[in-house]
Design a protein around this motif. Structure first.
Motif, mmCIF file in Angstrom:
data_model
loop_
_atom_site.group_PDB
_atom_site.id
_atom_site.type_symbol
_atom_site.label_atom_id
_atom_site.label_comp_id
_atom_site.label_asym_id
_atom_site.label_seq_id
_atom_site.Cartn_x
_atom_site.Cartn_y
_atom_site.Cartn_z
ATOM 1 N N SER A 141 -5.802 -4.624 -10.334
ATOM 2 C CA SER A 141 -6.144 -3.595 -9.360
ATOM 3 C C SER A 141 -4.906 -2.771 -9.033
ATOM 4 N N VAL A 142 -5.124 -1.652 -8.363
ATOM 5 C CA VAL A 142 -4.040 -0.786 -7.897
ATOM 6 C C VAL A 142 -3.914 -0.998 -6.392
ATOM 7 N N VAL A 143 -2.746 -1.451 -5.962
ATOM 8 C CA VAL A 143 -2.506 -1.718 -4.544
ATOM 9 C C VAL A 143 -2.337 -0.415 -3.776
ATOM 10 N N GLY A 144 -1.594 0.540 -4.371
ATOM 11 C CA GLY A 144 -1.349 1.813 -3.704
ATOM 12 C C GLY A 144 -0.303 2.607 -4.440
ATOM 13 N N PRO A 145 0.082 3.751 -3.915
ATOM 14 C CA PRO A 145 1.082 4.586 -4.582
ATOM 15 C C PRO A 145 2.489 4.038 -4.379
ATOM 16 N N ALA A 146 3.354 4.300 -5.360
ATOM 17 C CA ALA A 146 4.761 3.927 -5.226
ATOM 18 C C ALA A 146 5.442 4.884 -4.264
ATOM 19 N N MET A 147 6.446 4.368 -3.532
ATOM 20 C CA MET A 147 7.130 5.162 -2.516
ATOM 21 C C MET A 147 8.582 5.452 -2.885
ATOM 22 N N GLY A 148 9.076 4.889 -4.000
ATOM 23 C CA GLY A 148 10.476 5.103 -4.385
ATOM 24 C C GLY A 148 10.838 4.226 -5.556
ATOM 25 N N GLU A 149 12.109 3.814 -5.590
ATOM 26 C CA GLU A 149 12.621 3.003 -6.681
ATOM 27 C C GLU A 149 12.456 1.510 -6.375
ATOM 28 N N THR A 150 12.521 0.710 -7.445
ATOM 29 C CA THR A 150 12.448 -0.749 -7.309
ATOM 30 C C THR A 150 13.848 -1.298 -7.059
ATOM 31 N N ILE A 151 13.991 -2.128 -6.033
ATOM 32 C CA ILE A 151 15.270 -2.749 -5.680
ATOM 33 C C ILE A 151 15.072 -4.257 -5.703
ATOM 34 N N ASP A 152 15.901 -4.951 -6.515
ATOM 35 C CA ASP A 152 15.739 -6.392 -6.656
ATOM 36 C C ASP A 152 16.919 -7.176 -6.115
ATOM 37 N N THR A 158 12.399 -4.162 -2.925
ATOM 38 C CA THR A 158 11.183 -3.347 -2.994
ATOM 39 C C THR A 158 10.631 -3.331 -4.412
ATOM 40 N N VAL A 159 9.366 -2.943 -4.521
ATOM 41 C CA VAL A 159 8.720 -2.675 -5.810
ATOM 42 C C VAL A 159 8.157 -1.264 -5.719
ATOM 43 N N GLY A 160 8.763 -0.345 -6.460
ATOM 44 C CA GLY A 160 8.331 1.050 -6.363
ATOM 45 C C GLY A 160 8.484 1.605 -4.962
ATOM 46 N N GLY A 161 9.512 1.155 -4.229
ATOM 47 C CA GLY A 161 9.740 1.624 -2.874
ATOM 48 C C GLY A 161 8.942 0.894 -1.816
ATOM 49 N N VAL A 162 8.023 0.012 -2.194
ATOM 50 C CA VAL A 162 7.210 -0.754 -1.245
ATOM 51 C C VAL A 162 7.918 -2.079 -0.976
ATOM 52 N N PRO A 163 8.230 -2.427 0.269
ATOM 53 C CA PRO A 163 8.931 -3.681 0.545
ATOM 54 C C PRO A 163 8.127 -4.886 0.049
ATOM 55 N N LYS A 193 11.319 -4.390 -17.030
ATOM 56 C CA LYS A 193 11.003 -3.845 -15.718
ATOM 57 C C LYS A 193 10.863 -4.997 -14.722
ATOM 58 N N LYS A 194 11.341 -4.784 -13.497
ATOM 59 C CA LYS A 194 11.288 -5.830 -12.488
ATOM 60 C C LYS A 194 9.855 -5.984 -11.959
ATOM 61 N N VAL A 195 9.441 -7.241 -11.844
ATOM 62 C CA VAL A 195 8.097 -7.582 -11.361
ATOM 63 C C VAL A 195 8.252 -8.579 -10.212
ATOM 64 N N TYR A 196 7.526 -8.343 -9.144
ATOM 65 C CA TYR A 196 7.548 -9.257 -8.003
ATOM 66 C C TYR A 196 6.398 -10.253 -8.157
ATOM 67 N N GLU A 220 4.010 4.281 -13.501
ATOM 68 C CA GLU A 220 3.670 5.693 -13.351
ATOM 69 C C GLU A 220 3.284 6.071 -11.916
ATOM 70 N N GLY A 221 4.108 5.642 -10.966
ATOM 71 C CA GLY A 221 3.893 6.052 -9.592
ATOM 72 C C GLY A 221 2.847 5.252 -8.844
ATOM 73 N N ARG A 222 2.386 4.125 -9.407
ATOM 74 C CA ARG A 222 1.415 3.278 -8.724
ATOM 75 C C ARG A 222 1.848 1.821 -8.767
ATOM 76 N N ILE A 223 1.465 1.084 -7.731
ATOM 77 C CA ILE A 223 1.756 -0.349 -7.676
ATOM 78 C C ILE A 223 0.524 -1.092 -8.175
#
Length: 264
Positions: A141-152, A158-163, A193-196, A220-223
């Protein structure tokens, strides 16, 4: 003179004989005139008014009861006729049903799903599969849109800017609803690619413990989320297959838009 007296007597008798029946019919007709009944009007809510009202309601209930009894009788007769008709009708041999061809197992990207992943009933928010020979389930499923970069690294991962704390809280809430609990969470690299990843468990039928895995990645801009629910014995194998699915999502991002954003 004698003959005149006889003639007058006969005329008089004939006249009397004609008048008497006509008078009798007129009297009888007058006696049988239709009487006009006038409904008595009572003062509203008086004793007489309530008496008249209850009598009217009683007649109304009796009429409705007769209608219901008639309708019930009609239904019973219709069922009896249908039953007799079915008994008298010769049975027609049913044609052997042709086996339906198996549906191909495809991921939202259009790539083939891992072996053993059979398509299940999908909803508008996720694509579902039956895994481990029907003993487990998986969903994309798609949780929602990405908000930024992934930080590990660091505390604000974050994953795609989402904490990741928000993603973990979502899994915790789901486990509370499904009688489960979170065991661990970490980030790992899958397909460069980093995966949570959130590891959880839940109690199945008969007290059996099931393994629950949740993968979150940005494409591509989605989580995207890949969630599995399997037995503990097959958890490691299903985890490897889930990472193959994530690789497919990252390799062909455009068709992945087929999965809709999950409704909260």
């Amino acid at each position: 003179m004698f003959y005149r007296a006889i003639a007058l007597s006969l005329a008089l008798l004939i006249g009397i004989g004609t008048i008497i029946p006509l008078a009798t019919e007129s009297v009888e007709a007058g006696k049988h005139r239709k009487k006009r009944y006038h409904k008595k009007k009572y003062r509203k809510y008086s004793k007489a008014w309530w008496r008249q009202y209850r009598a009217k309601q009683k007649r109304k209930r009796a009429l409705m009861a007769r209608k219901r009894a008639l309708r019930l009788r009609q239904l019973r007769l219709a069922r009896l006729r249908a039953k007799k008709k079915s008994v008298n009708t010769p049975a027609v041999a049913a044609k052997p049903s042709q086996p339906k061809p198996a549906m191909p197992s495809l991921l939202p990207t259009g790539a083939p799903a891992p072996e053993g992943w059979a398509p299940a009933q999908n909803s508008g928010s996720e694509v579902q599969f039956s895994v481990d020979g029907g003993r487990g389930t998986a969903s994309i499923s798609v949780v929602g849109p990405a908000m930024g970069e992934t930080i590990d690294t660091g505390r604000n991962r974050t994953v795609g800017g989402v904490p990741v704390s928000s993603l973990r809280r979502e899994v915790i809430n789901r486990m509370i609803r499904e009688n489960g609990w979170v065991v661990n969470d970490y980030q790992k690299e899958v397909g460069k690619k980093k995966v949570y990843v959130v590891v959880a468990q839940s109690q199945g039928p008969g007290g059996k413990i099931n393994s629950r895995m949740f993968y979150f990645t940005e494409v591509e801009g989605r989580i995207f989320s890949v969630a599995t629910n399997t037995s503990v014995d097959s958890a490691e194998r299903i985890a490897e297959e889930s990472e193959k699915v994530i690789n497919s999502l990252q390799a062909r991002p455009r068709p992945a838009q087929q999965a809709a954003i999950r409704e909260e």
